[in-house]
Design an enzyme around this catalytic site. Structure first.
Site, PDB file in Angstrom:
ATOM      1  N   ASP A 231       0.866  -1.184   0.000  1.00 27.51           N
ATOM      2  CA  ASP A 231       0.000   0.000   0.000  1.00 27.51           C
ATOM      3  C   ASP A 231       0.906   1.238   0.000  1.00 27.51           C
ATOM      4  OD1 ASP A 231      -1.763   2.073   0.489  1.00 27.51           O
ATOM      5  OD2 ASP A 231      -2.630   1.193   2.300  1.00 27.51           O
TER       6      ASP A 231
ATOM      7  N   ASP B 299      -3.629   2.561  -5.283  1.00 26.32           N
ATOM      8  CA  ASP B 299      -2.293   2.495  -4.665  1.00 26.32           C
ATOM      9  C   ASP B 299      -2.063   1.221  -3.873  1.00 26.32           C
ATOM     10  OD1 ASP B 299      -3.864   2.940  -2.400  1.00 26.32           O
ATOM     11  OD2 ASP B 299      -2.328   4.166  -1.443  1.00 26.32           O
ATOM     12  N   GLU B 300      -2.801   0.169  -4.191  1.00 24.20           N
ATOM     13  CA  GLU B 300      -2.740  -1.024  -3.372  1.00 24.20           C
ATOM     14  C   GLU B 300      -2.768  -2.277  -4.225  1.00 24.20           C
ATOM     15  OE1 GLU B 300      -5.579  -2.118   0.049  1.00 24.20           O
ATOM     16  OE2 GLU B 300      -5.532   0.059  -0.026  1.00 24.20           O
TER      17      GLU B 300
HETATM   18  P1  TTP Z   1      -5.431   5.037   1.002  1.00 26.06           P
HETATM   19  O1  TTP Z   1      -4.384   4.029   0.673  1.00 26.06           O
HETATM   20  O2  TTP Z   1      -6.571   4.616   1.865  1.00 26.06           O
HETATM   21  O3  TTP Z   1      -4.772   6.287   1.722  1.00 26.06           O
HETATM   22  P2  TTP Z   1      -3.360   6.985   1.483  1.00 26.06           P
HETATM   23  O4  TTP Z   1      -2.522   6.247   0.495  1.00 26.06           O
HETATM   24  O5  TTP Z   1      -3.610   8.416   1.168  1.00 26.06           O
HETATM   25  O6  TTP Z   1      -2.714   6.933   2.905  1.00 26.06           O
HETATM   26  P3  TTP Z   1      -2.026   5.696   3.676  1.00 26.06           P
HETATM   27  O7  TTP Z   1      -0.613   6.135   3.923  1.00 26.06           O
HETATM   28  O8  TTP Z   1      -2.814   5.583   4.933  1.00 26.06           O
HETATM   29  O9  TTP Z   1      -2.129   4.501   2.796  1.00 26.06           O
HETATM   30  O10 TTP Z   1      -6.065   5.634  -0.325  1.00 26.06           O
HETATM   31  C1  TTP Z   1      -5.335   5.795  -1.543  1.00 26.06           C
HETATM   32  C2  TTP Z   1      -5.738   7.071  -2.245  1.00 26.06           C
HETATM   33  O11 TTP Z   1      -7.135   7.070  -2.528  1.00 26.06           O
HETATM   34  C3  TTP Z   1      -5.491   8.321  -1.430  1.00 26.06           C
HETATM   35  O12 TTP Z   1      -4.171   8.796  -1.567  1.00 26.06           O
HETATM   36  C4  TTP Z   1      -6.531   9.273  -1.967  1.00 26.06           C
HETATM   37  C5  TTP Z   1      -7.675   8.392  -2.400  1.00 26.06           C
HETATM   38  N1  TTP Z   1      -8.760   8.437  -1.389  1.00 26.06           N
HETATM   39  C6  TTP Z   1      -9.791   9.362  -1.554  1.00 26.06           C
HETATM   40  O13 TTP Z   1      -9.822  10.110  -2.537  1.00 26.06           O
HETATM   41  N2  TTP Z   1     -10.766   9.440  -0.591  1.00 26.06           N
HETATM   42  C7  TTP Z   1     -10.772   8.644   0.515  1.00 26.06           C
HETATM   43  O14 TTP Z   1     -11.665   8.758   1.379  1.00 26.06           O
HETATM   44  C8  TTP Z   1      -9.686   7.695   0.684  1.00 26.06           C
HETATM   45  C9  TTP Z   1      -9.629   6.808   1.902  1.00 26.06           C
HETATM   46  C10 TTP Z   1      -8.711   7.634  -0.292  1.00 26.06           C
HETATM   47 MG    MG Z   2      -2.220   4.148   0.617  1.00 27.12          MG
END
Ligand code: TTP
Ligand code: MG
Length: 361
Positions: free
Chosen positions: A4, A104-105
């Site tokens: 992730d 992103d996962e």
């Molecule tokens: P995530 O992987 O949930 O969050 P992240 O990568 O920003 O942070 P983390 O370090 O905790 O992994 O989500 C991936 C992307 O999806 C995030 O960068 C932006 C988008 N997203 C939204 O637009 N709205 C949301 O509510 C969430 C959770 C994510």
């Molecule tokens: Mg992320």
């Protein structure tokens, strides 16, 4: 293995503008209604220290960062999508089987190449991190476990820039003390229900009578929660086909035939759906509206496009057209309104297909 990317959209912004790194970076989905209306998509970890998080209204994030030199930026899907495509291509090389689950996962089945040996999983995870850093200058968090469920929870354990390896003999000692909402599927409502049942930690859930869980949550979910609490999961890692549809529906403050009142509500629903499809890296071809009229009948109208899109403008424009048309076809007042997207593509599809719609969208 679950990989992730850390604070993905905000990290992409830092990537093209490294001077942002030191300060709070907040990536926003501006709704366009007024200057600060809309929601936070994500924020870097500097901003998170101030309490900024995904889904928060922009004005609230601004309040939390009052008097701080912070960057508020609008989402740039096309750029994140390009970066994501490159990242996924790197990750794919490290997997026997590969499954992208969001922008992103991704899950990587590495059973064969590690000979199911957890000791060789750690150097492999570190290699993945080094490769992403060298080739894309990006950090990620990695969880490794005997199945997808454990890998996912492990990846959340040490963020950002972490590696967490949970070998089979450590699964229960790892899961037991965690709060139940670390399990996928335990959201705010379920958490509240579980807490009322005296279930706070995953170990509480593991000890709870499975028949009683099924009585409260239904057979499927009850069984899932029981197995999940024990770290059991048999889902294979594989590329997903197309999702069916996602929708949002809401009740209007008053019954109405006023297009502006309707669109005010559907715009909110569109913003919500847009956040969701961005997060899942999917694109739609069909936009539908749902209208529940005062006679309790539910009506649906839809429009399908040639090319997949993730454009919020297209979504809102289509919803407007469909409601305009619906209002000429019915003389009833509307009580509830909904927006539904379907005909998805995206998720792990090839890069050409993903980027081709941006120009047209
Ligand atoms: P995530 O992987 O949930 O969050 P992240 O990568 O920003 O942070 P983390 O370090 O905790 O992994 O989500 C991936 C992307 O999806 C995030 O960068 C932006 C988008 N997203 C939204 O637009 N709205 C949301 O509510 C969430 C959770 C994510
Ligand atoms: Mg992320």
């Amino acid at each position: 293995m679950l990989v992730d990317l850390d604070y993905f959209f905000a990290q992409c912004e830092e990537l093209r503008n490294p001077s942002l790194k030191e300060k709070p970076v907040v990536v926003c989905v501006y709704s366009g209604r007024s200057e600060d209306s809309g929601a936070v998509s994500t924020a870097n970890y500097v901003a998170r220290k101030y309490g900024v998080k995904s889904g928060m209204p922009i004005f609230l994030a601004k309040k939390k960062l009052e008097n701080v030199d912070a960057a508020f930026l609008a989402v740039d899907d096309q750029f994140y999508d390009e970066v994501s495509g490159k990242v996924m291509n790197i990750l794919r090389n490290f997997a026997d089987e590969f499954e992208q689950v969001g922008i992103d996962e991704a899950y990587l089945d590495v059973t064969k190449r590690t000979h199911a040996n957890f000791e060789s999983a750690e150097p492999l995870a570190k290699m993945v991190k080094i490769e992403l850093l060298n080739q894309q200058k990006l950090t990620c968090s990695i969880g490794v476990g005997p199945n997808k469920l454990v890998a996912k929870i492990a990846a959340d354990e040490n963020k950002p820039d972490g590696v967490t390896i949970i070998s089979p003999n450590r699964v229960s000692s790892f899961l037991d003390p965690l709060p139940v909402n670390r399990l996928i599927g335990v959201g705010t409502k379920t958490l509240e229900k579980m807490q009322n049942m005296g279930i706070y930690k995953i170990s509480d859930l593991a000890r709870y009578d499975v028949q009683k869980l099924m009585a409260v949550f239904g057979r499927t979910l009850g069984t899932y929660f029981h197995n999940a609490s024990l770290g059991l999961d048999n889902e294979p890692v594989r590329e997903k086909g197309e999702a069916e549809s996602i929708s949002r529906i809401a009740t209007l403050k008053q019954n109405t035939r006023d297009l502006n009142i309707i669109l005010e509500k559907t715009d909110e629903l569109c913003n919500d759906l847009h956040g969701r499809i961005l997060g899942e890296k999917s694109t739609f071809k069909t936009v539908a509206i749902i209208a529940v009229t005062t006679d309790i009948n539910t009506h649906a109208r839809s429009k399908t496009f040639e090319n997949p899109s993730n454009s919020i403008e297209l979504m809102k424009k289509t919803v407007k057209e469909l409601f305009e048309k619906f209002l000429t076809e019915s003389d009833l007042e509307i009580r509830r309104v909904g927006v539904k997207l379907s005909n998805f593509s995206g998720l792990g599809k090839n890069q050409a297909q993903i980027t081709s719609f941006f120009e047209s969208g």
